[in-house]
Design a protein around this motif. Structure first.
Motif, PDB file in Angstrom:
ATOM      1  N   ALA A   1     -23.885 -24.104 -33.859  1.00 25.22           N
ATOM      2  CA  ALA A   1     -24.434 -24.563 -34.975  1.00 25.22           C
ATOM      3  C   ALA A   1     -24.604 -26.112 -34.770  1.00 25.22           C
ATOM      4  O   ALA A   1     -25.714 -26.792 -35.357  1.00 25.22           O
ATOM      5  CB  ALA A   1     -23.348 -24.563 -36.010  1.00 25.22           C
ATOM      6  N   ILE A   2     -24.075 -26.944 -34.093  1.00 26.93           N
ATOM      7  CA  ILE A   2     -24.390 -28.319 -33.720  1.00 26.93           C
ATOM      8  C   ILE A   2     -25.937 -28.470 -33.111  1.00 26.93           C
ATOM      9  O   ILE A   2     -26.298 -29.471 -33.295  1.00 26.93           O
ATOM     10  CB  ILE A   2     -23.325 -29.096 -32.887  1.00 26.93           C
ATOM     11  CG1 ILE A   2     -21.975 -29.155 -33.776  1.00 26.93           C
ATOM     12  CG2 ILE A   2     -23.745 -30.554 -32.367  1.00 26.93           C
ATOM     13  CD1 ILE A   2     -20.793 -29.479 -33.192  1.00 26.93           C
ATOM     14  N   ALA A   3     -25.849 -27.611 -31.929  1.00 21.84           N
ATOM     15  CA  ALA A   3     -27.126 -27.585 -31.313  1.00 21.84           C
ATOM     16  C   ALA A   3     -28.282 -27.233 -32.187  1.00 21.84           C
ATOM     17  O   ALA A   3     -29.594 -28.054 -32.161  1.00 21.84           O
ATOM     18  CB  ALA A   3     -27.322 -26.571 -30.283  1.00 21.84           C
ATOM     19  N   VAL A   4     -28.396 -26.379 -33.160  1.00 17.93           N
ATOM     20  CA  VAL A   4     -29.253 -25.988 -34.189  1.00 17.93           C
ATOM     21  C   VAL A   4     -29.369 -27.192 -34.960  1.00 17.93           C
ATOM     22  O   VAL A   4     -30.524 -27.468 -35.253  1.00 17.93           O
ATOM     23  CB  VAL A   4     -28.937 -24.797 -34.838  1.00 17.93           C
ATOM     24  CG1 VAL A   4     -30.042 -24.386 -35.871  1.00 17.93           C
ATOM     25  CG2 VAL A   4     -28.925 -23.577 -33.895  1.00 17.93           C
ATOM     26  N   ARG A   5     -28.305 -27.662 -35.460  1.00 20.72           N
ATOM     27  CA  ARG A   5     -28.501 -28.976 -36.389  1.00 20.72           C
ATOM     28  C   ARG A   5     -29.219 -30.114 -35.920  1.00 20.72           C
ATOM     29  O   ARG A   5     -30.229 -30.704 -36.517  1.00 20.72           O
ATOM     30  CB  ARG A   5     -27.217 -29.297 -36.905  1.00 20.72           C
ATOM     31  CG  ARG A   5     -27.340 -30.553 -37.986  1.00 20.72           C
ATOM     32  CD  ARG A   5     -26.004 -31.149 -38.383  1.00 20.72           C
ATOM     33  NE  ARG A   5     -25.528 -31.872 -37.194  1.00 20.72           N
ATOM     34  CZ  ARG A   5     -24.349 -32.247 -36.820  1.00 20.72           C
ATOM     35  NH1 ARG A   5     -23.289 -32.035 -37.797  1.00 20.72           N
ATOM     36  NH2 ARG A   5     -23.958 -32.732 -35.883  1.00 20.72           N
ATOM     37  N   MET A   6     -28.971 -30.334 -34.570  1.00 21.99           N
ATOM     38  CA  MET A   6     -29.480 -31.502 -33.711  1.00 21.99           C
ATOM     39  C   MET A   6     -30.946 -31.200 -33.465  1.00 21.99           C
ATOM     40  O   MET A   6     -32.012 -32.072 -34.009  1.00 21.99           O
ATOM     41  CB  MET A   6     -28.780 -31.846 -32.502  1.00 21.99           C
ATOM     42  CG  MET A   6     -27.306 -32.251 -32.605  1.00 21.99           C
ATOM     43  SD  MET A   6     -26.618 -32.418 -31.127  1.00 21.99           S
ATOM     44  CE  MET A   6     -27.267 -33.846 -30.270  1.00 21.99           C
ATOM     45  N   ALA A   7     -31.277 -29.901 -33.308  1.00 22.07           N
ATOM     46  CA  ALA A   7     -32.722 -29.594 -33.018  1.00 22.07           C
ATOM     47  C   ALA A   7     -33.552 -29.795 -34.305  1.00 22.07           C
ATOM     48  O   ALA A   7     -34.658 -30.212 -34.491  1.00 22.07           O
ATOM     49  CB  ALA A   7     -32.932 -28.036 -32.625  1.00 22.07           C
ATOM     50  N   LEU A   8     -32.832 -29.311 -35.462  1.00 23.37           N
ATOM     51  CA  LEU A   8     -33.625 -29.483 -36.934  1.00 23.37           C
ATOM     52  C   LEU A   8     -33.702 -30.687 -37.286  1.00 23.37           C
ATOM     53  O   LEU A   8     -34.658 -31.217 -38.074  1.00 23.37           O
ATOM     54  CB  LEU A   8     -32.939 -28.530 -38.116  1.00 23.37           C
ATOM     55  CG  LEU A   8     -32.943 -26.962 -37.737  1.00 23.37           C
ATOM     56  CD1 LEU A   8     -32.173 -26.495 -38.780  1.00 23.37           C
ATOM     57  CD2 LEU A   8     -34.353 -26.536 -37.839  1.00 23.37           C
ATOM     58  N   SER A   9     -32.991 -31.676 -36.932  1.00 16.81           N
ATOM     59  CA  SER A   9     -32.952 -33.018 -37.136  1.00 16.81           C
ATOM     60  C   SER A   9     -33.982 -33.829 -36.518  1.00 16.81           C
ATOM     61  O   SER A   9     -34.233 -35.050 -36.494  1.00 16.81           O
ATOM     62  CB  SER A   9     -31.610 -33.466 -37.105  1.00 16.81           C
ATOM     63  OG  SER A   9     -30.460 -33.072 -37.941  1.00 16.81           O
ATOM     64  N   GLY A  10     -34.458 -33.141 -35.448  1.00 14.94           N
ATOM     65  CA  GLY A  10     -35.724 -34.098 -34.674  1.00 14.94           C
ATOM     66  C   GLY A  10     -35.225 -34.152 -33.185  1.00 14.94           C
ATOM     67  O   GLY A  10     -35.924 -34.731 -32.670  1.00 14.94           O
ATOM     68  N   ASN A  11     -33.954 -34.077 -32.930  1.00 16.11           N
ATOM     69  CA  ASN A  11     -33.383 -34.438 -31.355  1.00 16.11           C
ATOM     70  C   ASN A  11     -34.305 -33.594 -30.342  1.00 16.11           C
ATOM     71  O   ASN A  11     -34.708 -32.385 -30.835  1.00 16.11           O
ATOM     72  CB  ASN A  11     -31.934 -34.091 -31.236  1.00 16.11           C
ATOM     73  CG  ASN A  11     -31.364 -35.204 -32.171  1.00 16.11           C
ATOM     74  OD1 ASN A  11     -31.131 -35.127 -33.155  1.00 16.11           O
ATOM     75  ND2 ASN A  11     -30.880 -36.031 -31.504  1.00 16.11           N
ATOM     76  N   ILE A  12     -34.532 -34.083 -29.362  1.00 13.78           N
ATOM     77  CA  ILE A  12     -35.312 -33.284 -28.368  1.00 13.78           C
ATOM     78  C   ILE A  12     -34.225 -32.409 -27.682  1.00 13.78           C
ATOM     79  O   ILE A  12     -33.026 -32.783 -27.468  1.00 13.78           O
ATOM     80  CB  ILE A  12     -36.241 -34.131 -27.377  1.00 13.78           C
ATOM     81  CG1 ILE A  12     -35.274 -35.216 -26.895  1.00 13.78           C
ATOM     82  CG2 ILE A  12     -37.376 -34.798 -28.309  1.00 13.78           C
ATOM     83  CD1 ILE A  12     -36.061 -35.991 -25.776  1.00 13.78           C
ATOM     84  N   TYR A  13     -34.794 -31.373 -27.276  1.00  8.96           N
ATOM     85  CA  TYR A  13     -33.883 -30.258 -26.390  1.00  8.96           C
ATOM     86  C   TYR A  13     -33.135 -30.820 -25.170  1.00  8.96           C
ATOM     87  O   TYR A  13     -32.070 -30.612 -24.881  1.00  8.96           O
ATOM     88  CB  TYR A  13     -34.548 -29.184 -26.046  1.00  8.96           C
ATOM     89  CG  TYR A  13     -35.027 -28.106 -27.077  1.00  8.96           C
ATOM     90  CD1 TYR A  13     -34.952 -28.537 -28.371  1.00  8.96           C
ATOM     91  CD2 TYR A  13     -35.289 -26.788 -26.967  1.00  8.96           C
ATOM     92  CE1 TYR A  13     -35.324 -27.556 -29.411  1.00  8.96           C
ATOM     93  CE2 TYR A  13     -35.546 -25.752 -28.002  1.00  8.96           C
ATOM     94  CZ  TYR A  13     -35.588 -26.204 -29.363  1.00  8.96           C
ATOM     95  OH  TYR A  13     -35.651 -25.486 -30.167  1.00  8.96           O
ATOM     96  N   HIS A  14     -33.873 -31.523 -24.648  1.00  6.61           N
ATOM     97  CA  HIS A  14     -33.398 -32.361 -23.169  1.00  6.61           C
ATOM     98  C   HIS A  14     -32.134 -33.180 -23.474  1.00  6.61           C
ATOM     99  O   HIS A  14     -30.926 -33.016 -22.945  1.00  6.61           O
ATOM    100  CB  HIS A  14     -34.759 -33.233 -22.819  1.00  6.61           C
ATOM    101  CG  HIS A  14     -33.952 -33.868 -21.389  1.00  6.61           C
ATOM    102  ND1 HIS A  14     -33.664 -33.307 -20.356  1.00  6.61           N
ATOM    103  CD2 HIS A  14     -33.553 -35.195 -20.998  1.00  6.61           C
ATOM    104  CE1 HIS A  14     -33.265 -34.105 -19.413  1.00  6.61           C
ATOM    105  NE2 HIS A  14     -33.374 -35.271 -20.019  1.00  6.61           N
TER     106      HIS A  14
END
Length: 111
Positions: free
Chosen positions: A34-47
């Motif tokens: 959930a945290i990974a998905v939230r961060m991705a949706l918030s615009g954080n880059i995968y790296h």
């Protein structure tokens, strides 16, 4: 309202769903997803997400896709574990028996 504004509202709703899920009492593996998905949706880059959470970029993409297609159910654990051999009553009896023993013999435990 244009298409970009609609997409932003959808992302805000999805992030709010994830926030509620994260605040609930969940398994650590579900929490990481959930945290990974939230961060991705918030615009954080995968790296960056990968470095922060200690997961692969594939992990992030996979769980983001699961969330986009299935919602919260997509990031929940798929198994519930196996059913126990003992009934609740039998389990309680075994625990009480173990508490009252000063010495445990392997043969007794097996029986």
């Amino acid at each position: 309202m244009n298409n970009l504004q609609l997409q932003e509202k959808d992302i805000e709703k999805e992030i709010a769903q994830l926030e509620d899920f994260i605040k609930s009492d969940i398994d650590a593996r579900e929490l990481k997803r959930a945290i990974a998905v939230r961060m991705a949706l918030s615009g954080n880059i995968y790296h960056e997400i990968s470095k922060i959470l200690g997961v692969s970029k594939f992990f992030i993409g996979y769980w983001k896709k699961q969330f986009k297609t299935k919602g919260i159910a997509g990031i929940k654990l798929g198994h519930k574990g196996s059913k126990g051999y003992l009934t609740a009553r039998q389990n309680t009896e075994v625990i009480e028996w173990l508490k009252n023993k000063k010495y445990w013999n392997l043969d007794e435990l097996v029986t």
